[in-house]
Scaffold this motif. Structure first.
Motif, short mmCIF file in Angstrom:
data_model
loop_
_atom_site.label_atom_id
_atom_site.label_comp_id
_atom_site.label_asym_id
_atom_site.label_seq_id
_atom_site.Cartn_x
_atom_site.Cartn_y
_atom_site.Cartn_z
N ASN A 105 10.58 49.39 21.40
CA ASN A 105 9.89 49.30 22.69
C ASN A 105 9.18 47.96 22.86
N ALA A 106 8.55 47.50 21.78
CA ALA A 106 7.84 46.22 21.84
C ALA A 106 8.83 45.07 22.06
N TYR A 113 16.32 41.71 23.51
CA TYR A 113 17.18 42.88 23.56
C TYR A 113 17.99 43.09 22.28
N LYS A 114 18.39 42.02 21.63
CA LYS A 114 19.14 42.19 20.38
C LYS A 114 18.25 42.81 19.31
N ALA A 115 17.04 42.29 19.18
CA ALA A 115 16.10 42.86 18.20
C ALA A 115 15.77 44.30 18.56
N ALA A 116 15.62 44.58 19.85
CA ALA A 116 15.32 45.95 20.28
C ALA A 116 16.49 46.88 19.94
N ALA A 117 17.72 46.42 20.18
CA ALA A 117 18.89 47.25 19.91
C ALA A 117 18.98 47.59 18.42
N ILE A 118 18.65 46.63 17.58
CA ILE A 118 18.69 46.87 16.13
C ILE A 118 17.72 47.98 15.75
N LEU A 143 23.32 43.57 26.55
CA LEU A 143 24.09 42.77 25.60
C LEU A 143 25.59 42.95 25.75
N ASP A 144 26.03 44.19 25.91
CA ASP A 144 27.46 44.48 25.92
C ASP A 144 27.68 45.81 26.66
#
Length: 343
Positions: A105-106, A113-118, A143-144
């Motif tokens: 969420n942070a 968005y990449k860090a969030a998706a991980i 992202l995709d």
């Protein structure tokens, strides 16, 4: 989470939170009392007050739940870096899905968005809850699209009664150009809870009604209008669906189309799109003074809509006002990012 407040908490406190036996029974009871008091007071205040209360609680009672709640509150308050620092410390003690979710969420709030998706993926792998799948899928949307669709399809299959997963998948499909399937998903979401207008409101925002689904969509909007007969926006959406204009129909609008738009405006006079639709009718009737009046109403409510300025410019030209034509065309070009060329 509150920047500069939770960061000062020492490592010894964080270690202590993993050792319940370190607190006496009396101390645990006192911490429970303080926690209940803080959460009760927090409900009456804003996000900054909640962070202040939970920071104070965590400094005195550094247990896992207090740290988690503080991190969550810091994200809500926009204290993202401090929240990430605290969650990272908590993860060293207990690797839990809810912590990865808070961290996601942070990161998402900061558009990482990449860090969030991980982080959302880690949460979903540990706990395949409806919320974790939704968060993971929507983070991938940035992202995709194909990856987001794959995850959200899985979510809809796993939770066939989930309105928000249907809506999420429908929204991504629309964005990916798959308007037919997207509309199907939004219709299904509406049918899961006929009293919730949100899915059909999203469909209306796309202004795309696949002709094959028009009868179903018209029926759903009509049902919403019966439920919320005093809602002007729902009446407008229902009118537009019935008119066929969102289906790119070339047929003339049905009888009483203008009357229905005017009725929607009586219920809610703050609908720029309704004024715009009425302006198109005025243009067809070559009533350029009325077209100009209606377009100015629409622009007053939505000044950043390019199309409104463009049509107003040419309404002025058709009425013979070249000066106003150039003035309004310049406004359109500013919004469009073009350089006025004086044409």
């Amino acid at each position: 989470m509150l920047l500069g407040q939770s960061a000062y908490l020492g490592a010894s406190q964080l270690v202590q939170s993993a050792s319940p036996s370190a607190a006496s029974a009396t101390g645990e009871q006192e911490c429970s009392r303080k926690r209940a008091e803080a959460l009760s007071l927090a409900q009456a205040g804003g996000s900054s007050r909640i962070v202040t209360l939970l920071t104070d609680l965590y400094s005195k009672c550094p247990g896992y739940e207090n740290g988690r709640d503080l991190a969550d509150a810091e994200v809500e308050a926009g204290q993202y870096e401090n929240a990430k620092t605290l969650v990272t410390s908590l993860l060293k003690q207990q690797d839990r899905a809810e912590l990865h979710s808070i961290l996601g969420n942070a990161e998402a709030a900061q558009k990482n968005y990449k860090a969030a998706a991980i982080e959302y993926q880690k949460a979903a792998e540990m706990d395949t809850s409806e919320t974790h799948i939704f968060d993971f899928g929507m983070s991938l949307f940035h992202l995709d699209h194909n990856a987001a669709i794959t995850i959200l399809r899985y979510g809809v299959q796993k939770y066939p009664g989930s309105i928000k997963l249907h809506v999420a998948l429908g929204t991504v499909l629309y964005a990916d150009g798959k308007s037919f399937e997207g509309a199907q998903l939004l219709c299904e979401a509406q049918e899961l809870n006929p009293s919730d207008p949100h899915p059909m409101e999203l469909l209306a925002e796309t202004e795309i009604v696949p002709p094959e689904l028009a009868p179903r969509i018209i029926s759903l909007f009509a049902d919403l209008h019966k439920r919320y007969e005093h809602d002007g926006l729902i009446l407008y959406d229902s009118t537009m669906a019935q008119s066929g204009r969102w289906s790119r129909s070339t047929d003339p609008p049905p009888p009483h189309f203008a009357d229905s738009l005017e009725a929607a405006l009586r219920l809610n006079p703050n609908l720029p799109q309704a004024y715009f639709q009425l302006s198109l009718i005025a243009e067809q009737q070559k009533n350029y003074a009325e077209e100009i009046r209606l377009l100015k109403k629409a622009i007053a409510l939505d000044p950043n809509k390019e199309e409104y300025h463009y049509r107003l410019a040419f309404a002025y030209r058709k009425s013979g006002d070249e000066a106003k034509f150039h003035e309004e065309l310049n406004e359109f070009q500013k919004l469009h990012g073009a350089t006025p060329d004086g044409q």
